[in-house]
Design an enzyme around this catalytic site. Sequence first.
Site, PDB file in Angstrom:
ATOM      1  N   LYS A 282     104.472  54.864  10.520  1.00 23.22           N
ATOM      2  CA  LYS A 282     105.864  54.848  10.991  1.00 23.22           C
ATOM      3  C   LYS A 282     106.472  56.252  11.019  1.00 23.22           C
ATOM      4  CE  LYS A 282     107.040  50.027  10.583  1.00 23.22           C
ATOM      5  NZ  LYS A 282     107.741  48.947   9.891  1.00 23.22           N
TER       6      LYS A 282
ATOM      7  N   ARG B  51     101.167  45.879   5.123  1.00 21.26           N
ATOM      8  CA  ARG B  51     100.911  45.612   6.545  1.00 21.26           C
ATOM      9  C   ARG B  51     100.483  46.915   7.229  1.00 21.26           C
ATOM     10  NH1 ARG B  51     103.830  46.042  11.243  1.00 21.26           N
ATOM     11  NH2 ARG B  51     103.551  44.415  12.805  1.00 21.26           N
TER      12      ARG B  51
HETATM   13  C1  7PM Z   1     107.521  49.952  17.449  1.00 20.57           C
HETATM   14  C2  7PM Z   1     108.303  50.145  16.314  1.00 20.57           C
HETATM   15  C3  7PM Z   1     106.455  49.091  17.439  1.00 20.57           C
HETATM   16  C4  7PM Z   1     108.027  49.480  15.192  1.00 20.57           C
HETATM   17  C5  7PM Z   1     106.169  48.436  16.303  1.00 20.57           C
HETATM   18  C6  7PM Z   1     106.966  48.617  15.180  1.00 20.57           C
HETATM   19  C7  7PM Z   1     107.109  45.414  10.440  1.00 20.57           C
HETATM   20  C8  7PM Z   1     106.914  44.143  10.956  1.00 20.57           C
HETATM   21  C9  7PM Z   1     106.811  45.593  12.549  1.00 20.57           C
HETATM   22  C10 7PM Z   1     107.368  45.561   9.042  1.00 20.57           C
HETATM   23  C11 7PM Z   1     107.170  43.189   8.890  1.00 20.57           C
HETATM   24  C12 7PM Z   1     105.331  48.470  13.413  1.00 20.57           C
HETATM   25  C13 7PM Z   1     106.669  47.972  13.915  1.00 20.57           C
HETATM   26  N1  7PM Z   1     107.022  46.306  11.445  1.00 20.57           N
HETATM   27  N2  7PM Z   1     106.937  43.039  10.202  1.00 20.57           N
HETATM   28  N3  7PM Z   1     106.724  44.275  12.286  1.00 20.57           N
HETATM   29  N4  7PM Z   1     107.390  44.410   8.317  1.00 20.57           N
HETATM   30  N5  7PM Z   1     107.225  42.118   8.103  1.00 20.57           N
HETATM   31  O1  7PM Z   1     105.281  49.685  13.103  1.00 20.57           O
HETATM   32  O2  7PM Z   1     107.581  46.654   8.503  1.00 20.57           O
HETATM   33  O3  7PM Z   1     104.352  47.751  13.379  1.00 20.57           O
HETATM   34  S1  7PM Z   1     106.690  46.215  14.141  1.00 20.57           S
END
Ligand code: 7PM
Length: 280
Positions: free
Chosen positions: A226, A260
């Site tokens: 991230k 995750r």
């Molecule tokens: C763009 C920005 C694409 C952020 C994808 C993301 C989480 C999640 C995501 C989290 C839970 C990513 C995120 N992040 N579900 N879904 N916790 N529970 O980096 O931090 O995968 S999407």
Amino acid sequence: MKKLNCAGKTLTFDRTLVMGILNITPDSFYEGSRYQNLDQVLKVADQMVRDGADILDVGGESTRPGANGAVTCEQELERVIPVVEALNKNFDQVVSLDTSSALIIKEGSQAGAGMINDVRALMRPGALEAAAATDLPIVLMHSLVDQPEPGFVPHYDDVAGEVGEYLLGRVKACEEAGISKDRLVLDPGFGGGMFGKTPAYDLQLLKGLDRVLRQGFPVLAGMSRKSFIGAVLDKPAQERLSASLAVAVMAAQTGAQIIRVHDVAETVDAVRMVDAVKAA
Ligand code: 7PM
């Protein structure tokens, strides 16, 4: 030992669990996690399973700030349901469904999802009721719920405290909807955009993760590649693996039960060391 019953499959919190990210979207921010067709998804999932993943997280709606986020429900259904079905059939691992939509919660649970992962903590209309109608464990993640206006700057006086309070409010809403507390997993929601944290707040949240854990629920931490890592190191997403492992270790050491990630093999090795030290 705390356990979660995920539609017949069991998650046991006797070690740190690793959730592998399977994005079924054409526009995920990290190139390494984009797949086109079902065969390709199954191949990637198979590798994750052999790498030691406990949970496979399937998402069909990109939450990327400003991305084609407005995926229609039909598009999301079309993308996600066949994948949930195939993954549940082919693997012993729990299939987690990353969705905020009542219809997809309903269809996904019938297709074999073992867990609902909602970045909007069941705030969308009908989502609480749809989740209550399943027996599935639910990840409640803190976010702003609405996509913020461009240029919006979030403010918290005490980010860990305020996120924890929000999540407890959602726990209460779940209980009122008939969802038993022991089905719930809490997630502070690291990241910008609709997740609502600047890199500085993400660092404070990780530093204060013990305060979210103190609520007594299992905690999921999603920090893999991230942007707060990018902000600290000034490196693009492809070059954030080592730092992602570092923050995964910090979260696991603090007590987060589920991590995750995009990079399952490396993360499993890293958290196994945390588990070994804890058991020593
Ligand atoms: C763009 C920005 C694409 C952020 C994808 C993301 C989480 C999640 C995501 C989290 C839970 C990513 C995120 N992040 N579900 N879904 N916790 N529970 O980096 O931090 O995968 S999407």
